[in-house]
Write an enzyme that holds these catalytic residues in place. Sequence first.
Site, PDB file in Angstrom:
ATOM      1  N   SER A 578      22.058 -31.593 -44.444  1.00  0.00           N
ATOM      2  CA  SER A 578      22.255 -31.068 -45.278  1.00  0.00           C
ATOM      3  C   SER A 578      21.595 -31.771 -46.641  1.00  0.00           C
ATOM      4  CB  SER A 578      23.189 -30.714 -46.585  1.00  0.00           C
ATOM      5  OG  SER A 578      23.343 -29.954 -47.822  1.00  0.00           O
ATOM      6  N   TYR A 591      31.992 -32.047 -49.599  1.00  0.00           N
ATOM      7  CA  TYR A 591      31.289 -31.289 -48.827  1.00  0.00           C
ATOM      8  C   TYR A 591      29.807 -31.927 -49.027  1.00  0.00           C
ATOM      9  CZ  TYR A 591      27.079 -28.360 -47.960  1.00  0.00           C
ATOM     10  OH  TYR A 591      25.449 -27.947 -47.702  1.00  0.00           O
TER      11      TYR A 591
END
Length: 702
Positions: A578, A591
């Site tokens: 990500s 996250y």
Amino acid sequence: MNARSQISPAIPFAVPTSRWADLAAAALNPAELLLYRSNLLGSDLTVTNFGGGNTSAKLIETDPLTGEPVEVLWVKGSGGDIGSMKLDGFSTLYQDKLLGLETHYAGPDDDDKMVGFLPHCTFNLNGRAASIDTPLHALLPFAHVDHVHPDAIIALAASSGGEAATREIWGGRIGWLGWKRPGYTLGVMLRDYVAVNPGVEGVMLAGHGIICWADSAKACYEHTVGLIADAANYLNARLGDGPAFGGAVVSPSPDRAAIAADLMPRLRGFMTGARRKLGHYSDDAEALEFVGSAEFERLARLGTSCPDHFLRTKIAPLTLDPARLQDDAYLAGKIADYRAMYAAYYERCKRPGSPAMRDANPVVVLVPGVGRITFAADKTTARLAGEFYGNAINVMRGAEAIGDYIALDEQEAFDIEYWLLEEAKLQRLPAPKPMAGRIALVTGGAGGIGAATAARLLREGACVMLADRDASAVQEVCNGFARQFGKDVVRAAVCDVTDEAQVQAAFDATAREFGGLDVLVANAGIASSAPLEETTIALWNRNYDVLAQGYFLTARAAWPLLKRMKDQGGTSAVFIGSKNGVAAATNASAYASAKAAANHLARCLALEGAPAGIRVNVVNPDAVIRGSKIWDGDWRQERAGAHGIDAGKELEEHYRQRSMLKRDVLPEDIAEACYFLASDMSAKSTGNMINVDAGNAQAFTR
Ligand SMILES: [Zn+2]
């Protein structure tokens, strides 16, 4: 307890019955009737195996040049399967020209030359190539002719007792011709046989099958089905009530599925050659009965009989000792021995001008108690090879019930395998796709990026295991891909990447379904958003369970499979990371830090995997909103809230405008980067990250 009561009787031959429907047939023209009859025969696996032989009708057509009526042979063309063929699967040829070809024929040495004349007999510019069996149909003076290879018929044709059985079953109605490989000469032999045996209704072709005929499509179909039923009934009466092949000496292992999953990647790893193999495993009743029987080794050594069986399964199977499957040196030695055996066969049988020796690895591997494993350059071919060996087992069972099983003569087998015209056909095949022979597992395979990546790999010829915790979603995606890419190349496994046992089971299933693993795409993910002070331990752990430990568990389970392919150019693991694994994020510390852990895990594994030929790289997407499960629901609301905008169109526009290139990032864009990293295009790259985020300066790697 009576031991005898545990012994099940030999598996009987299926007895086909007519499926002809007058109502369906009434509306059909003569060519359509031929197609109807062919499809009926070919789609009934009690009648014939895949490919299924060939059918023909001599019909009156209007000549496009003269406008006059002319006799045309409609005969199943080269390739394809009579069960699923359409009208365009037939060759059409002028019957008078076909008969006229005999002026070019001087004897058996002219068989190859005669094949070259067939295209000159084409009627109506039909592009379907005529098959090598065309002369059989043309030279027989009957309107409707069927040639099939059902197991019960080949069992008679490949038994020392077959000729006597043929007389016993049919009296003089069905004749018998000794082995002759297909071609013009066999057509001449058949025609001459019929000329001196008037009234004969068909001929058994030793080591091969049967050819029979009638005056109408329906009569021909019912004649063929009836002859097969006669043969099956005759054999079933002689199989007796005891087991086949001398009885069982090894019983099926209750762990055979697990044994196959462990064994197949190791065998595949040892089968080095120009192309990677796909595997297929079967533990059907026929396979288990055969491999566990007393006569197994003796019969397996003989190889197969019918040319169709032989071409699919090679000269003989490889047999393994079930007690030594854990011994890599033993397995490698057995495969090396097989290749040496195959090379010796090639040297013994080759003729001046024979094509070069082809792949020497075994196609069929048989293991007592476990079953039958087949390997080929693609999954469908591997599956079909297994099914053909299943047919061969049936043939041996029947043939041994009435005499001794007779395999194809070695030189005859070689001449079929290395037939020059067959070689020419192989040379014309299109080059394999870039990912042909590769097996991939994609976690989160039902989601946007996962499914798009799977589709990209499938399109390039890979086989894919879709792993996802959502059982119905993953099955739905799998079904869609099966329709799009074929049922053989895609499978689904229910897999929550936080569950160690489920992860292991997904890789075991991949090994058993396809034979091993070449590509891992670790993609299953979640996302969450919360300021630090509101981040609970549960939320923190959830992110680390899926994004850090999940990637670890996935990679660890993939590792032993990936290592197996070092000698064949290595393997590739792709982590979907990500932007937030590189760049800090507001209110998403759990996250983002878990994603960073996964990204660093990839670098560690790149270092650790390199000696085993395993490459590990990362794709960092950003804001892939469309088609994403992560972006359904809370995360979308939370991110919109964090940016102070609405969660609908405004959010997509926000991310577009935030990117340097002002473009949307789609699942297909991520899939493209995954494909690059999975394929040999990136063979020299490991430990890298590719950002696919439409440009984000914060995420520049440094
Ligand atoms: Zn045939």
